[in-house]
Design a protein around this motif. Structure first.
Motif, mmCIF file in Angstrom:
data_model
loop_
_atom_site.group_PDB
_atom_site.id
_atom_site.type_symbol
_atom_site.label_atom_id
_atom_site.label_comp_id
_atom_site.label_asym_id
_atom_site.label_seq_id
_atom_site.Cartn_x
_atom_site.Cartn_y
_atom_site.Cartn_z
ATOM 1 N N LYS A 1 0.803 -1.195 0.048
ATOM 2 C CA LYS A 1 0.115 -0.068 0.070
ATOM 3 C C LYS A 1 0.995 1.183 0.014
ATOM 4 O O LYS A 1 1.866 1.304 0.918
ATOM 5 C CB LYS A 1 -0.839 -0.095 1.235
ATOM 6 C CG LYS A 1 -1.733 1.350 1.556
ATOM 7 C CD LYS A 1 -2.528 1.141 2.658
ATOM 8 C CE LYS A 1 -3.141 2.505 3.028
ATOM 9 N NZ LYS A 1 -4.074 2.531 4.227
ATOM 10 N N TYR A 2 0.545 2.352 -0.866
ATOM 11 C CA TYR A 2 1.312 3.507 -0.849
ATOM 12 C C TYR A 2 0.469 4.549 -0.965
ATOM 13 O O TYR A 2 -0.425 4.770 -1.568
ATOM 14 C CB TYR A 2 2.283 3.338 -2.266
ATOM 15 C CG TYR A 2 2.848 4.889 -2.282
ATOM 16 C CD1 TYR A 2 2.484 5.635 -3.541
ATOM 17 C CD2 TYR A 2 3.793 5.207 -1.586
ATOM 18 C CE1 TYR A 2 3.159 6.736 -3.699
ATOM 19 C CE2 TYR A 2 4.567 6.541 -1.563
ATOM 20 C CZ TYR A 2 4.364 7.175 -2.739
ATOM 21 O OH TYR A 2 4.807 8.334 -2.996
ATOM 22 N N ARG A 3 0.835 5.368 -0.025
ATOM 23 C CA ARG A 3 0.027 6.841 0.097
ATOM 24 C C ARG A 3 1.055 7.858 -0.289
ATOM 25 O O ARG A 3 1.702 8.147 0.622
ATOM 26 C CB ARG A 3 -0.583 6.980 1.504
ATOM 27 C CG ARG A 3 -2.088 6.183 1.593
ATOM 28 C CD ARG A 3 -2.711 6.681 2.857
ATOM 29 N NE ARG A 3 -3.010 7.923 3.031
ATOM 30 C CZ ARG A 3 -4.324 8.352 2.660
ATOM 31 N NH1 ARG A 3 -5.034 7.579 2.075
ATOM 32 N NH2 ARG A 3 -4.584 9.725 2.910
ATOM 33 N N ASN A 4 0.627 8.831 -1.273
ATOM 34 C CA ASN A 4 1.628 9.753 -1.740
ATOM 35 C C ASN A 4 1.430 10.962 -0.670
ATOM 36 O O ASN A 4 2.455 11.698 -0.340
ATOM 37 C CB ASN A 4 1.393 10.374 -3.140
ATOM 38 C CG ASN A 4 2.661 10.923 -3.823
ATOM 39 O OD1 ASN A 4 3.807 10.571 -3.394
ATOM 40 N ND2 ASN A 4 2.251 11.801 -4.214
ATOM 41 N N CYS A 5 0.248 11.339 -0.261
ATOM 42 C CA CYS A 5 0.052 12.421 0.684
ATOM 43 C C CYS A 5 0.476 12.256 1.935
ATOM 44 O O CYS A 5 1.170 13.263 2.507
ATOM 45 C CB CYS A 5 -1.497 12.638 0.791
ATOM 46 S SG CYS A 5 -2.383 11.087 1.164
ATOM 47 N N GLY B 1 3.414 9.835 2.325
ATOM 48 C CA GLY B 1 4.483 9.290 2.040
ATOM 49 C C GLY B 1 4.887 7.987 2.575
ATOM 50 O O GLY B 1 6.017 7.905 3.087
ATOM 51 N N LYS B 2 3.930 7.121 2.799
ATOM 52 C CA LYS B 2 4.096 6.029 3.665
ATOM 53 C C LYS B 2 4.079 4.782 2.807
ATOM 54 O O LYS B 2 2.925 4.867 1.835
ATOM 55 C CB LYS B 2 2.916 6.150 4.650
ATOM 56 C CG LYS B 2 3.604 5.313 5.827
ATOM 57 C CD LYS B 2 2.379 5.811 6.999
ATOM 58 C CE LYS B 2 2.390 4.854 8.312
ATOM 59 N NZ LYS B 2 1.569 4.966 9.245
ATOM 60 N N VAL B 3 4.604 3.687 3.068
ATOM 61 C CA VAL B 3 4.515 2.466 2.248
ATOM 62 C C VAL B 3 4.247 1.370 3.465
ATOM 63 O O VAL B 3 4.926 1.366 4.538
ATOM 64 C CB VAL B 3 5.667 2.211 1.614
ATOM 65 C CG1 VAL B 3 5.790 0.388 1.353
ATOM 66 C CG2 VAL B 3 5.866 3.101 0.410
ATOM 67 N N THR C 1 6.935 1.762 6.176
ATOM 68 C CA THR C 1 8.109 2.679 6.106
ATOM 69 C C THR C 1 7.928 3.925 5.523
ATOM 70 O O THR C 1 6.997 4.081 4.742
ATOM 71 C CB THR C 1 9.151 2.180 5.597
ATOM 72 O OG1 THR C 1 10.383 2.797 5.716
ATOM 73 C CG2 THR C 1 8.908 1.574 4.368
ATOM 74 N N LYS C 2 8.714 5.111 5.692
ATOM 75 C CA LYS C 2 8.524 6.235 5.034
ATOM 76 C C LYS C 2 10.081 6.795 4.466
ATOM 77 O O LYS C 2 10.117 7.813 3.896
ATOM 78 C CB LYS C 2 7.878 7.336 5.735
ATOM 79 C CG LYS C 2 8.469 7.632 6.965
ATOM 80 C CD LYS C 2 7.727 8.835 7.634
ATOM 81 C CE LYS C 2 8.477 9.202 8.843
ATOM 82 N NZ LYS C 2 7.844 10.376 9.865
ATOM 83 N N TYR C 3 10.918 5.628 4.455
ATOM 84 C CA TYR C 3 11.993 6.225 4.016
ATOM 85 C C TYR C 3 12.722 5.573 2.691
ATOM 86 O O TYR C 3 12.278 4.398 2.727
ATOM 87 C CB TYR C 3 13.158 5.915 5.359
ATOM 88 C CG TYR C 3 12.848 6.512 6.493
ATOM 89 C CD1 TYR C 3 12.579 5.840 7.600
ATOM 90 C CD2 TYR C 3 12.848 7.883 6.874
ATOM 91 C CE1 TYR C 3 12.374 6.362 9.060
ATOM 92 C CE2 TYR C 3 12.794 8.674 7.789
ATOM 93 C CZ TYR C 3 12.411 7.774 8.957
ATOM 94 O OH TYR C 3 12.107 8.295 10.188
ATOM 95 N N SER C 4 13.285 6.455 2.037
ATOM 96 C CA SER C 4 13.818 5.904 0.770
ATOM 97 C C SER C 4 14.911 4.861 0.615
ATOM 98 O O SER C 4 15.202 4.148 -0.083
ATOM 99 C CB SER C 4 14.362 7.144 0.054
ATOM 100 O OG SER C 4 15.492 7.695 0.670
ATOM 101 N N GLN C 5 15.606 5.044 1.822
ATOM 102 C CA GLN C 5 16.554 3.647 2.107
ATOM 103 C C GLN C 5 15.905 2.390 1.991
ATOM 104 O O GLN C 5 16.654 1.354 1.841
ATOM 105 C CB GLN C 5 17.280 3.928 3.536
ATOM 106 C CG GLN C 5 18.306 5.066 3.543
ATOM 107 C CD GLN C 5 17.961 6.436 3.767
ATOM 108 O OE1 GLN C 5 16.860 6.688 3.857
ATOM 109 N NE2 GLN C 5 18.926 7.362 4.725
ATOM 110 N N LEU D 1 13.744 1.265 0.211
ATOM 111 C CA LEU D 1 13.267 0.664 -1.214
ATOM 112 C C LEU D 1 13.755 -0.444 -1.528
ATOM 113 O O LEU D 1 13.154 -1.467 -2.359
ATOM 114 C CB LEU D 1 13.332 1.956 -2.199
ATOM 115 C CG LEU D 1 12.451 2.192 -3.081
ATOM 116 C CD1 LEU D 1 11.312 3.092 -3.067
ATOM 117 C CD2 LEU D 1 13.027 2.284 -4.691
ATOM 118 N N LYS E 1 11.820 -3.743 -2.788
ATOM 119 C CA LYS E 1 12.081 -4.383 -4.048
ATOM 120 C C LYS E 1 12.474 -5.961 -3.793
ATOM 121 O O LYS E 1 12.163 -6.805 -4.579
ATOM 122 C CB LYS E 1 13.176 -3.801 -4.707
ATOM 123 C CG LYS E 1 12.903 -2.405 -5.536
ATOM 124 C CD LYS E 1 14.047 -1.991 -6.493
ATOM 125 C CE LYS E 1 13.628 -0.509 -6.808
ATOM 126 N NZ LYS E 1 14.936 -0.028 -7.525
#
Lengths: 99, 115
Positions: free
Chosen positions: A30-34, A36-38, A53-57, A59, A63
Protein backbone atom coordinates in the motif's frame (compact mmCIF):
# COMPACT_ATOMS: atom_id res chain seq x y z
CA UNK A 1 -1.59 -8.82 13.47
CA UNK A 2 2.11 -8.40 14.13
CA UNK A 3 3.88 -5.13 13.36
CA UNK A 4 7.56 -5.38 12.48
CA UNK A 5 10.25 -2.69 12.66
CA UNK A 6 13.13 -4.58 11.06
CA UNK A 7 13.01 -5.58 7.40
CA UNK A 8 15.22 -8.64 7.84
CA UNK A 9 12.87 -10.09 10.45
CA UNK A 10 9.86 -9.29 8.29
CA UNK A 11 11.50 -10.96 5.28
CA UNK A 12 12.17 -14.16 7.25
CA UNK A 13 8.65 -14.26 8.70
CA UNK A 14 7.02 -13.56 5.31
CA UNK A 15 9.07 -16.29 3.63
CA UNK A 16 8.19 -18.79 6.36
CA UNK A 17 4.48 -17.97 6.13
CA UNK A 18 4.40 -18.22 2.34
CA UNK A 19 6.19 -21.57 2.13
CA UNK A 20 4.01 -23.07 4.83
CA UNK A 21 0.84 -22.24 2.87
CA UNK A 22 1.68 -21.10 -0.68
CA UNK A 23 -1.82 -21.13 -2.18
CA UNK A 24 -3.45 -19.11 0.59
CA UNK A 25 -0.87 -16.45 1.44
CA UNK A 26 -1.08 -13.09 -0.27
CA UNK A 27 1.23 -10.11 -0.27
CA UNK A 28 -0.18 -6.60 -0.13
CA UNK A 29 1.61 -3.33 -0.89
CA UNK A 30 0.00 0.00 0.00
CA UNK A 31 1.32 3.43 -0.92
CA UNK A 32 -0.05 6.83 0.06
CA UNK A 33 1.66 9.75 -1.64
CA UNK A 34 0.00 12.36 0.59
CA UNK A 35 1.47 10.70 3.72
CA UNK A 36 4.60 9.44 1.95
CA UNK A 37 4.07 6.05 3.58
CA UNK A 38 4.48 2.47 2.37
CA UNK A 39 2.86 -0.49 4.18
CA UNK A 40 3.68 -4.12 3.38
CA UNK A 41 1.43 -6.95 4.58
CA UNK A 42 1.71 -10.73 4.28
CA UNK A 43 -1.22 -12.86 5.42
CA UNK A 44 -2.84 -16.25 5.02
CA UNK A 45 -6.14 -15.14 6.59
CA UNK A 46 -5.03 -16.46 9.99
CA UNK A 47 -1.63 -14.94 10.67
CA UNK A 48 -0.73 -11.44 9.53
CA UNK A 49 2.67 -9.71 9.33
CA UNK A 50 2.92 -5.98 8.67
CA UNK A 51 5.65 -3.40 8.27
CA UNK A 52 5.49 0.31 7.49
CA UNK A 53 8.11 2.78 6.32
CA UNK A 54 8.54 6.26 4.90
CA UNK A 55 12.26 6.24 4.16
CA UNK A 56 13.84 5.95 0.73
CA UNK A 57 16.63 3.75 2.14
CA UNK A 58 14.09 0.95 2.59
CA UNK A 59 13.20 0.86 -1.10
CA UNK A 60 15.81 -1.86 -1.72
CA UNK A 61 14.16 -4.02 0.95
CA UNK A 62 10.75 -3.47 -0.63
CA UNK A 63 12.10 -4.46 -4.05
CA UNK A 64 13.77 -7.55 -2.57
CA UNK A 65 10.52 -8.74 -0.98
CA UNK A 66 8.58 -8.01 -4.19
CA UNK A 67 11.06 -10.01 -6.24
CA UNK A 68 10.87 -12.94 -3.82
CA UNK A 69 7.11 -13.12 -4.11
CA UNK A 70 6.83 -12.62 -7.88
CA UNK A 71 9.47 -15.27 -8.56
CA UNK A 72 8.22 -17.88 -6.13
CA UNK A 73 4.52 -17.39 -6.89
CA UNK A 74 4.83 -17.81 -10.65
CA UNK A 75 7.13 -20.81 -10.33
CA UNK A 76 5.99 -24.43 -10.22
CA UNK A 77 8.89 -25.62 -8.11
CA UNK A 78 9.12 -23.88 -4.75
CA UNK A 79 12.20 -25.61 -3.43
CA UNK A 80 14.68 -23.35 -5.21
CA UNK A 81 13.36 -20.26 -3.38
CA UNK A 82 13.14 -21.88 0.02
CA UNK A 83 16.89 -21.70 0.46
CA UNK A 84 18.22 -18.98 2.69
CA UNK A 85 19.23 -15.87 0.80
CA UNK A 86 22.08 -13.75 2.11
CA UNK A 87 21.21 -10.67 4.09
CA UNK A 88 21.39 -7.27 2.48
CA UNK A 89 24.60 -5.61 3.56
CA UNK A 90 24.55 -1.94 4.34
CA UNK A 91 27.27 -0.13 2.48
CA UNK A 92 29.25 1.62 5.17
CA UNK A 93 31.44 4.51 4.22
CA UNK A 94 35.05 4.00 5.16
CA UNK A 95 36.11 6.62 7.62
CA UNK A 96 39.69 7.75 7.25
CA UNK A 97 41.60 8.19 10.46
CA UNK A 98 42.49 11.79 11.11
CA UNK A 99 46.22 12.35 11.43
CA UNK B 1 -10.53 -5.78 -15.30
CA UNK B 2 -8.19 -8.51 -16.54
CA UNK B 3 -5.35 -7.15 -18.66
CA UNK B 4 -2.09 -8.22 -20.25
CA UNK B 5 1.17 -7.50 -18.39
CA UNK B 6 2.06 -4.43 -20.46
CA UNK B 7 -1.43 -2.91 -20.23
CA UNK B 8 -1.47 -3.56 -16.49
CA UNK B 9 1.83 -1.71 -15.98
CA UNK B 10 0.57 1.23 -18.04
CA UNK B 11 -2.62 1.51 -15.97
CA UNK B 12 -0.62 1.07 -12.76
CA UNK B 13 1.47 4.11 -13.74
CA UNK B 14 -1.72 6.08 -14.30
CA UNK B 15 -3.07 4.95 -10.91
CA UNK B 16 0.04 6.23 -9.17
CA UNK B 17 -0.12 9.56 -11.03
CA UNK B 18 -3.81 10.15 -10.37
CA UNK B 19 -3.44 9.42 -6.63
CA UNK B 20 -0.60 11.81 -5.90
CA UNK B 21 -2.51 14.38 -3.87
CA UNK B 22 -5.10 12.18 -2.16
CA UNK B 23 -5.80 8.48 -1.99
CA UNK B 24 -3.76 5.30 -1.84
CA UNK B 25 -2.68 2.60 -4.26
CA UNK B 26 -2.96 -1.08 -3.29
CA UNK B 27 -1.08 -3.85 -5.11
CA UNK B 28 -1.72 -7.50 -4.16
CA UNK B 29 0.25 -10.56 -5.23
CA UNK B 30 -1.15 -14.07 -4.94
CA UNK B 31 -0.28 -17.52 -6.23
CA UNK B 32 -3.01 -19.24 -8.25
CA UNK B 33 -3.61 -22.78 -9.37
CA UNK B 34 -6.14 -21.97 -12.05
CA UNK B 35 -8.71 -23.72 -9.86
CA UNK B 36 -11.32 -22.40 -7.40
CA UNK B 37 -10.29 -22.50 -3.73
CA UNK B 38 -13.18 -24.70 -2.61
CA UNK B 39 -13.71 -28.16 -4.06
CA UNK B 40 -16.84 -28.45 -6.17
CA UNK B 41 -18.30 -31.31 -8.14
CA UNK B 42 -16.85 -30.06 -11.41
CA UNK B 43 -13.26 -29.96 -10.09
CA UNK B 44 -13.45 -33.53 -8.87
CA UNK B 45 -14.49 -34.85 -12.25
CA UNK B 46 -12.01 -32.89 -14.41
CA UNK B 47 -8.34 -33.79 -14.49
CA UNK B 48 -6.45 -31.24 -12.46
CA UNK B 49 -3.75 -29.68 -14.59
CA UNK B 50 -1.73 -27.45 -12.32
CA UNK B 51 -0.54 -24.29 -14.01
CA UNK B 52 0.91 -22.00 -11.37
CA UNK B 53 0.66 -18.28 -12.07
CA UNK B 54 1.02 -15.14 -10.02
CA UNK B 55 -2.12 -13.03 -9.89
CA UNK B 56 -1.30 -9.35 -9.53
CA UNK B 57 -4.12 -6.98 -8.62
CA UNK B 58 -4.05 -3.21 -8.25
CA UNK B 59 -6.67 -0.76 -7.06
CA UNK B 60 -7.07 2.76 -5.73
CA UNK B 61 -10.40 2.06 -4.02
CA UNK B 62 -12.36 2.83 -7.19
CA UNK B 63 -10.71 1.30 -10.23
CA UNK B 64 -9.61 -2.33 -10.26
CA UNK B 65 -7.06 -3.91 -12.60
CA UNK B 66 -5.46 -7.33 -12.62
CA UNK B 67 -3.07 -9.50 -14.58
CA UNK B 68 -1.56 -12.96 -14.55
CA UNK B 69 2.23 -13.29 -14.42
CA UNK B 70 3.56 -16.50 -15.91
CA UNK B 71 6.94 -18.10 -15.46
CA UNK B 72 8.30 -16.91 -18.82
CA UNK B 73 7.32 -13.26 -18.11
CA UNK B 74 8.77 -12.99 -14.58
CA UNK B 75 12.02 -11.16 -15.31
CA UNK B 76 10.48 -8.70 -17.77
CA UNK B 77 7.61 -7.85 -15.43
CA UNK B 78 9.95 -7.51 -12.45
CA UNK B 79 12.22 -5.01 -14.19
CA UNK B 80 9.34 -2.86 -15.41
CA UNK B 81 7.53 -3.03 -12.06
CA UNK B 82 10.69 -2.04 -10.17
CA UNK B 83 11.24 0.98 -12.45
CA UNK B 84 7.62 2.10 -11.87
CA UNK B 85 8.14 1.87 -8.09
CA UNK B 86 11.45 3.72 -8.33
CA UNK B 87 9.89 6.64 -10.20
CA UNK B 88 6.59 6.88 -8.33
CA UNK B 89 7.49 6.21 -4.71
CA UNK B 90 8.52 9.51 -3.20
CA UNK B 91 9.97 8.68 0.18
CA UNK B 92 11.84 10.79 2.67
CA UNK B 93 15.58 10.47 3.15
CA UNK B 94 16.58 9.37 6.63
CA UNK B 95 18.90 11.87 8.26
CA UNK B 96 21.48 10.26 10.52
CA UNK B 97 22.91 12.81 12.86
CA UNK B 98 26.60 12.40 13.50
CA UNK B 99 27.65 12.58 17.09
CA UNK B 100 29.88 15.60 17.56
CA UNK B 101 32.86 15.02 19.77
CA UNK B 102 33.24 17.98 22.05
CA UNK B 103 36.65 19.60 22.00
CA UNK B 104 37.47 20.86 25.42
CA UNK B 105 38.53 24.52 25.74
CA UNK B 106 41.04 23.65 28.39
CA UNK B 107 43.17 20.75 27.20
CA UNK B 108 44.67 18.52 29.80
CA UNK B 109 48.19 19.53 30.73
CA UNK B 110 50.10 16.44 31.52
CA UNK B 111 53.75 16.06 32.26
CA UNK B 112 54.34 19.78 32.20
CA UNK B 113 56.83 20.71 34.84
CA UNK B 114 56.76 24.21 36.19
CA UNK B 115 60.19 25.69 36.35
Amino acid sequence: MVWYFDFEEFYVAAKKLFFSNPLKTRFLFKYRNCDGKVVLKVTDDQVCHKIATKYSQDLKHIKRINNLFIQSMANKDLQTYQKETPKLQNKKKKVRAKH
Amino acid sequence: MLLTNDQFLLYLKKLFESNQKTGSVFVTLKRTNGQPPHKTNSTKKKKQTTNYRCLCRATDGKKKISTYIEHRNIVRFQIQYNTILQTNLKLVKKIVKKKKTKKSKFPRKSNIQKK
